[in-house]
Design a protein around this motif. Structure first.
Motif, PDB file in Angstrom:
ATOM      1  N   ASN A 198      44.476  38.292  34.736  1.00 21.47           N
ATOM      2  CA  ASN A 198      43.169  38.891  34.977  1.00 21.47           C
ATOM      3  C   ASN A 198      42.996  39.192  36.461  1.00 21.47           C
ATOM      4  N   LYS A 199      42.542  40.391  36.799  1.00 22.89           N
ATOM      5  CA  LYS A 199      42.401  40.798  38.201  1.00 22.89           C
ATOM      6  C   LYS A 199      41.309  40.019  38.939  1.00 22.89           C
ATOM      7  N   SER A 200      40.421  39.345  38.210  1.00 23.93           N
ATOM      8  CA  SER A 200      39.309  38.635  38.852  1.00 23.93           C
ATOM      9  C   SER A 200      39.704  37.295  39.451  1.00 23.93           C
ATOM     10  N   TRP A 201      40.879  36.805  39.131  1.00 17.89           N
ATOM     11  CA  TRP A 201      41.239  35.449  39.534  1.00 17.89           C
ATOM     12  C   TRP A 201      42.543  35.461  40.320  1.00 17.89           C
ATOM     13  N   PRO A 202      42.476  35.449  41.653  1.00 16.51           N
ATOM     14  CA  PRO A 202      43.681  35.576  42.481  1.00 16.51           C
ATOM     15  C   PRO A 202      44.749  34.533  42.191  1.00 16.51           C
ATOM     16  N   TYR A 203      44.351  33.284  41.915  1.00 16.19           N
ATOM     17  CA  TYR A 203      45.386  32.274  41.697  1.00 16.19           C
ATOM     18  C   TYR A 203      46.181  32.542  40.425  1.00 16.19           C
ATOM     19  N   MET A 204      45.558  33.189  39.439  1.00 18.33           N
ATOM     20  CA  MET A 204      46.308  33.580  38.246  1.00 18.33           C
ATOM     21  C   MET A 204      47.326  34.651  38.602  1.00 18.33           C
ATOM     22  N   GLN A 205      46.922  35.604  39.447  1.00 14.97           N
ATOM     23  CA  GLN A 205      47.821  36.659  39.871  1.00 14.97           C
ATOM     24  C   GLN A 205      48.978  36.097  40.700  1.00 14.97           C
ATOM     25  N   GLN A 206      48.665  35.219  41.644  1.00 15.24           N
ATOM     26  CA  GLN A 206      49.697  34.648  42.508  1.00 15.24           C
ATOM     27  C   GLN A 206      50.672  33.793  41.699  1.00 15.24           C
ATOM     28  N   THR A 207      50.139  33.026  40.754  1.00 18.53           N
ATOM     29  CA  THR A 207      51.013  32.235  39.883  1.00 18.53           C
ATOM     30  C   THR A 207      51.916  33.153  39.066  1.00 18.53           C
ATOM     31  N   GLY A 208      51.338  34.238  38.534  1.00 15.58           N
ATOM     32  CA  GLY A 208      52.125  35.183  37.752  1.00 15.58           C
ATOM     33  C   GLY A 208      53.240  35.825  38.559  1.00 15.58           C
TER      34      GLY A 208
ATOM     35  N   VAL B 296      38.387  43.738  30.577  1.00 20.91           N
ATOM     36  CA  VAL B 296      38.269  44.520  29.342  1.00 20.91           C
ATOM     37  C   VAL B 296      39.645  44.783  28.748  1.00 20.91           C
ATOM     38  N   ILE B 297      40.601  45.166  29.576  1.00 22.91           N
ATOM     39  CA  ILE B 297      41.962  45.426  29.099  1.00 22.91           C
ATOM     40  C   ILE B 297      42.620  44.127  28.632  1.00 22.91           C
ATOM     41  N   ILE B 298      42.395  43.039  29.373  1.00 21.53           N
ATOM     42  CA  ILE B 298      42.938  41.738  28.966  1.00 21.53           C
ATOM     43  C   ILE B 298      42.463  41.384  27.564  1.00 21.53           C
ATOM     44  N   ARG B 299      41.178  41.576  27.331  1.00 21.74           N
ATOM     45  CA  ARG B 299      40.621  41.249  26.010  1.00 21.74           C
ATOM     46  C   ARG B 299      41.267  42.108  24.927  1.00 21.74           C
ATOM     47  N   GLN B 300      41.458  43.391  25.191  1.00 25.04           N
ATOM     48  CA  GLN B 300      42.074  44.280  24.208  1.00 25.04           C
ATOM     49  C   GLN B 300      43.504  43.851  23.898  1.00 25.04           C
ATOM     50  N   LYS B 301      44.255  43.496  24.930  1.00 24.77           N
ATOM     51  CA  LYS B 301      45.645  43.104  24.741  1.00 24.77           C
ATOM     52  C   LYS B 301      45.746  41.779  23.996  1.00 24.77           C
ATOM     53  N   ARG B 302      44.804  40.886  24.228  1.00 23.46           N
ATOM     54  CA  ARG B 302      44.795  39.643  23.465  1.00 23.46           C
ATOM     55  C   ARG B 302      44.571  39.922  21.984  1.00 23.46           C
TER      56      ARG B 302
ATOM     57  N   GLY C 149      47.627  41.673  20.575  1.00 26.38           N
ATOM     58  CA  GLY C 149      48.884  40.951  20.735  1.00 26.38           C
ATOM     59  C   GLY C 149      49.891  41.689  21.585  1.00 26.38           C
ATOM     60  N   GLU C 150      49.441  42.645  22.411  1.00 24.88           N
ATOM     61  CA  GLU C 150      50.353  43.451  23.225  1.00 24.88           C
ATOM     62  C   GLU C 150      50.643  42.775  24.563  1.00 24.88           C
ATOM     63  N   PHE C 151      51.164  41.586  24.494  1.00 23.05           N
ATOM     64  CA  PHE C 151      51.595  40.852  25.678  1.00 23.05           C
ATOM     65  C   PHE C 151      52.533  39.747  25.208  1.00 23.05           C
ATOM     66  N   HIS C 152      53.314  39.214  26.117  1.00 22.87           N
ATOM     67  CA  HIS C 152      54.215  38.118  25.791  1.00 22.87           C
ATOM     68  C   HIS C 152      53.780  36.818  26.463  1.00 22.87           C
ATOM     69  N   LEU C 153      53.317  36.942  27.698  1.00 21.88           N
ATOM     70  CA  LEU C 153      52.870  35.781  28.469  1.00 21.88           C
ATOM     71  C   LEU C 153      51.612  36.157  29.232  1.00 21.88           C
ATOM     72  N   GLU C 154      50.743  35.175  29.441  1.00 19.89           N
ATOM     73  CA  GLU C 154      49.583  35.394  30.305  1.00 19.89           C
ATOM     74  C   GLU C 154      49.448  34.229  31.273  1.00 19.89           C
ATOM     75  N   SER C 155      49.326  34.545  32.541  1.00 24.13           N
ATOM     76  CA  SER C 155      49.006  33.550  33.558  1.00 24.13           C
ATOM     77  C   SER C 155      47.490  33.420  33.574  1.00 24.13           C
ATOM     78  N   GLU C 156      46.980  32.282  33.132  1.00 27.72           N
ATOM     79  CA  GLU C 156      45.540  32.142  33.001  1.00 27.72           C
ATOM     80  C   GLU C 156      45.122  30.703  33.245  1.00 27.72           C
ATOM     81  N   ALA C 157      43.890  30.395  32.926  1.00 29.76           N
ATOM     82  CA  ALA C 157      43.364  29.047  33.083  1.00 29.76           C
ATOM     83  C   ALA C 157      42.252  28.862  32.082  1.00 29.76           C
ATOM     84  N   ALA C 158      41.882  27.626  31.847  1.00 32.18           N
ATOM     85  CA  ALA C 158      40.787  27.331  30.926  1.00 32.18           C
ATOM     86  C   ALA C 158      39.946  26.196  31.492  1.00 32.18           C
ATOM     87  N   ALA C 159      38.641  26.335  31.359  1.00 30.68           N
ATOM     88  CA  ALA C 159      37.722  25.275  31.744  1.00 30.68           C
ATOM     89  C   ALA C 159      37.364  24.466  30.507  1.00 30.68           C
TER      90      ALA C 159
END
Length: 459
Positions: A384-394, A416-422, A425-435
């Protein structure tokens, strides 16, 4: 990676924040409030506007179709729920003053405050709560995360004007955690037609305008029900202006220059030194660890799928290719802990002595790839473009996976695109986080369990 280890256990509850500045930021990762720190409690005054620089913004205005994240979305201040949260993230009275469970945990009864109003003057009664919950449960309306919170609710009954009774499919001890104002918030039943343009809630602030990633303007709701210790109506502020600034450095610069009064978090590289460097200018709060950064596999389709013989072996190869210590240093600047389970060490749900995931061993990752006859296999990763640490980890993971033999691509998308791809199923891996909250069955499991219901396309 467990995020934001508590070094100074200062807590800021929703009620305390309303009394001091008018926002709902309990559980924020790291944020600064303009003004000098003083010993003791200052006497707040009435009036004023807080300009709130946030990292992210909501996808839309309808509170049931979109998550109103209570930390970083000013729009969350327009709404309320049956229950609220304490600083330790346990349920506390909100619209409901009390609640009880039947001995078999199959029925919960909530007693509502009398006289609580929506912003259009309609009373928040049992019929309104019933309408809201039925709308959230509607798969054509409610977003997946909110629906999953009410998935166990079989029937919603309003035996009288100020009583709501929820009958469940299965016994549950965690329903109170699921009916807090995030994600199960309330909107005026007769305002559905305008929910996408001008939402009508029952929170401390009324909606004025919203321009996504530009400005959110909210004004004080004069009939909000909460009061301070002396009985004065909250909030004190006259207005909140949300000013989203996605880049960490831009957001911090806006705070330092006085363009905004408050930011919800800052880059890990800045967070380590900021409280000391700017101790005389800004107040900062470190919150307990409320999230875990992790890598999510698409187990329904693609190379890591449970439907392919090599899926598990390839997931293990990724695990062995991942250098957790490098990510801990380069992305998080050693703030927080390298996770050994989904919950951090200070959580009551931390599992002492559990066997951690596979150790960093790139040679073993290469061996597994060869054994699976998958050297050079294409893997598509996103964040997700909103979370830099997810991008840097990726970005680091892409390099680590490429080194052992994967052909890894990495793309950053809007939410919006992340939600569509989820969903597709048009992705293999996602660098993300959960609260998550204090109980794993009432929050985190809905995101990661195969039957959790929050994000089914993850499985």
């Amino acid at each position: 990676m467990a995020i934001d280890k508590t070094n100074q256990p200062n807590e800021l509850s929703r009620r305390a924040f309303l009394a001091s500045t008018g926002g709902a930021l309990a559980g924020a990762a790291s944020f600064g409030l303009a003004g000098n720190a003083h010993a003791g409690e200052p006497k707040p005054g009435r009036g004023g506007t807080v300009r709130f620089g946030t990292r992210s913004d909501a996808l839309g205005l309808d509170p049931h179709r979109n998550n109103m994240y209570y930390v970083s979305y000013p729009l969350a201040l327009t709404t309320q729920g049956l229950l609220d949260l304490t600083p330790s993230l346990e349920p506390t009275p909100g619209i409901a003053t009390e609640w009880s469970a039947s001995p078999d945990l199959m029925t919960y009864t909530f007693k509502l405050r009398q006289g609580v109003l929506f912003h259009n003057g309609r009373e928040v009664d049992a019929a309104a709560v019933k309408w809201n919950y039925e709308r959230i449960k509607n798969p054509k309306v409610g977003n997946g995360f909110a629906r999953s919170a009410l998935a166990n609710v079989k029937e919603i009954v309003a035996p009288d004007k100020y009583t709501v009774r929820l009958h469940l499919h299965q016994p549950s001890a965690v329903l109170p955690a699921n009916v807090t104002f995030y994600p199960c918030n309330l909107m005026a039943p007769d305002s559905e037609a305008q929910a996408d343009e001008h939402p009508i809630g029952c929170g401390p602030f009324k909606f004025v305008k919203w321009e996504r990633y530009a400005v959110t303007r909210l004004e004080r709701f004069e009939n909000y029900f909460e009061t301070d210790a002396e009985g004065n109506n909250l909030p004190y502020l006259e207005a909140i202006e949300g000013r989203p600034k996605q880049a960490d450095r831009v957001r911090l610069t806006a705070l330092r220059s006085g363009e905004v009064d408050l930011i919800d978090n800052m880059a890990y590289s800045d967070a380590a030194e900021f409280p000391t460097t700017y101790a005389g200018q800004f107040q900062t709060w470190d919150a307990p660890s409320l999230g875990t950064a992790h890598l999510t596999f698409n187990c329904d389709s693609g190379p890591f799928s449970n439907n392919t013989p090599e899926g598990k072996m390839l997931r293990q190869a990724v695990a062995h290719a991942t250098d957790h210590e490098a990510i801990h240093q380069a992305v998080f600047y050693k703030r927080g802990d390298i996770a050994t389970s989904f919950y951090a060490k200070h959580s009551p749900w931390y599992s002492e002595g559990v066997r951690p995931w596979p150790e960093y061993d790139p040679e073993k990752a290469k061996f597994l790839l060869k054994k699976a006859k998958a050297v050079g296999i294409q893997v598509d990763m996103m964040a997700n473009k909103s979370w830099p640490y997810m991008q840097q980890t990726g970005e680091l993971l892409q390099a680590m996976m490429t080194e052992v033999g994967f052909k890894a691509s990495f793309n950053i998308y809007d939410a919006v695109i992340i939600r569509q791809k989820r969903r597709s199923g048009e992705f293999h891996l996602e660098s993300e986080a959960a609260a998550y909250r204090f109980d794993p069955d009432g929050w985190f499991s809905r995101e990661i369990h195969s039957n959790g219901g929050a994000f089914p396309s993850f499985r």
